[in-house]
Design a protein around this motif. Structure first.
Motif, PDB file in Angstrom:
ATOM      1  N   TYR A  31     -17.087 -16.761   7.009  1.00 47.37           N
ATOM      2  CA  TYR A  31     -16.768 -16.846   8.431  1.00 47.37           C
ATOM      3  C   TYR A  31     -15.263 -16.830   8.654  1.00 47.37           C
ATOM      4  O   TYR A  31     -14.764 -16.234   9.594  1.00 47.37           O
ATOM      5  N   ASN A  32     -14.556 -17.547   7.812  1.00 42.65           N
ATOM      6  CA  ASN A  32     -13.102 -17.598   7.930  1.00 42.65           C
ATOM      7  C   ASN A  32     -12.458 -18.074   6.629  1.00 42.65           C
ATOM      8  O   ASN A  32     -13.157 -18.524   5.706  1.00 42.65           O
ATOM      9  N   GLN A  34      -8.891 -20.287   5.373  1.00 41.95           N
ATOM     10  CA  GLN A  34      -7.827 -21.156   5.863  1.00 41.95           C
ATOM     11  C   GLN A  34      -6.847 -21.450   4.741  1.00 41.95           C
ATOM     12  O   GLN A  34      -7.259 -21.726   3.603  1.00 41.95           O
ATOM     13  N   LEU A  49      -5.336 -19.923   9.933  1.00 44.44           N
ATOM     14  CA  LEU A  49      -6.778 -19.705   9.871  1.00 44.44           C
ATOM     15  C   LEU A  49      -7.033 -18.254  10.225  1.00 44.44           C
ATOM     16  O   LEU A  49      -6.578 -17.781  11.273  1.00 44.44           O
ATOM     17  N   GLN A  51     -10.035 -15.557  10.894  1.00 49.05           N
ATOM     18  CA  GLN A  51     -11.462 -15.331  11.082  1.00 49.05           C
ATOM     19  C   GLN A  51     -11.868 -14.074  10.301  1.00 49.05           C
ATOM     20  O   GLN A  51     -11.031 -13.218  10.011  1.00 49.05           O
ATOM     21  N   ARG A  93     -14.803 -20.489   4.278  1.00 51.56           N
ATOM     22  CA  ARG A  93     -15.958 -21.049   4.956  1.00 51.56           C
ATOM     23  C   ARG A  93     -16.997 -19.945   5.093  1.00 51.56           C
ATOM     24  O   ARG A  93     -16.727 -18.923   5.691  1.00 51.56           O
ATOM     25  N   LEU A  98     -16.920 -25.748   3.214  1.00 53.37           N
ATOM     26  CA  LEU A  98     -15.602 -25.201   2.903  1.00 53.37           C
ATOM     27  C   LEU A  98     -15.346 -25.348   1.413  1.00 53.37           C
ATOM     28  O   LEU A  98     -15.444 -26.443   0.861  1.00 53.37           O
TER      29      LEU A  98
ATOM     30  N   TYR B  35     -14.128 -35.614   2.018  1.00 55.86           N
ATOM     31  CA  TYR B  35     -13.889 -34.840   0.805  1.00 55.86           C
ATOM     32  C   TYR B  35     -13.386 -35.774  -0.296  1.00 55.86           C
ATOM     33  O   TYR B  35     -12.712 -36.771  -0.031  1.00 55.86           O
ATOM     34  N   THR B 100     -18.048 -23.723  12.281  1.00 56.24           N
ATOM     35  CA  THR B 100     -17.780 -22.542  11.459  1.00 56.24           C
ATOM     36  C   THR B 100     -16.600 -21.741  11.961  1.00 56.24           C
ATOM     37  O   THR B 100     -16.064 -20.921  11.251  1.00 56.24           O
ATOM     38  N   GLU B 103     -10.679 -24.677  13.048  1.00 54.63           N
ATOM     39  CA  GLU B 103      -9.914 -25.261  11.963  1.00 54.63           C
ATOM     40  C   GLU B 103     -10.335 -26.688  11.683  1.00 54.63           C
ATOM     41  O   GLU B 103     -10.752 -27.407  12.584  1.00 54.63           O
TER      42      GLU B 103
END
Lengths: 110, 115
Positions: A31-32, A34, A49, A51, A93, A98, B35, B100, B103
């Motif tokens: 999806y993206n 980062q 980020l 996309q 992602r 992630l 995390y 999704t 950020e």
């Protein structure tokens, strides 16, 4: 299973140099992507980020590109400064949480 | 806007003891993540909340780790009993919904040392 690899693991450059950090991922269904910066003992700061429909993003001296089909992204830092010294992490992602690479530790020498 | 807050920043405990971490996400962020980052590695997702429901906890060692997000805002992560291999930085992050596309913003982390 998505795997993210960052090369090089560490990089030392003199101040003023332009540099490129590389990130590759095994599953192109994302999806993206980062890019983050992490200073010693600190959390992560989001830098850019991208996309999945985008090819690149720019912020100041930073430019990140994304080639989803080949599973690659690069982070370009122009005119590096000692304050850029940190660890740079990329994360993708997709249909999974992630997934991060191990990072590139950058040292910019004055 | 205020960032993601975490406490404590540092914690040293002996193995088999218990410990709890707290996270307050950015106001309005529906999605919250915990995390684990072991030295020299990238962060690994332990658990993801959407409001106060669990979306993904597939990588959470449920025999010793637990997490909750009451009222869909603050969250706590607990380890009981701790093992030496739990020494790591525990990062909390949050993002807008849908997660999704947006950020993730990270807190400063809690550095846990288990002796």
């Amino acid at each position: 299973k998505q795997e993210v690899t960052q090369i090089p693991a560490a990089l030392s450059v003199p101040e003023g140099e332009n540099l490129v950090l590389n990130c590759s991922f095994t599953d192109s269904a994302i999806y993206n992507l980062q890019w983050f910066r992490q200073d010693p003992g600190k959390g992560l700061t989001s830098l850019l980020l991208i996309q999945s429909s985008q090819r690149e993003q720019t912020s100041g001296r930073l430019n990140a590109s994304l080639d989803k089909s080949s599973g690659r992204s690069t982070l370009y830092i122009a005119a590096s400064q000692p304050g850029d010294s940190a660890t740079y992490l990329c994360a993708v992602r997709g249909n999974t949480p992630l997934v991060f690479g191990k990072g590139t530790r950058l040292s910019v020498i004055a | 806007e205020a960032g993601v807050a975490q406490s404590p920043r540092y914690k040293i405990i002996e193995k088999r003891q218990s410990v709890a971490f707290w996270c307050n996400p950015i106001s309005g962020h529906a999605t919250l993540y915990w995390y684990q980052q072991i030295l020299g590695q990238g962060p690994k997702l332990l658990i993801q909340f959407q409001n106060n429901g669990v979306v993904d906890d597939s990588q959470l060692p449920k025999d010793r780790f637990s997490a909750e997000r009451l009222k869909g805002v603050d969250s706590t992560l607990k380890i009981q009993p701790a093992k030496l291999e739990d020494s790591a930085v525990y990062l909390c992050a949050s993002s807008l919904d849908p997660q999704t596309l947006y950020e993730q913003y990270f807190g400063p982390g809690t550095r846990l040392t288990v002796t």
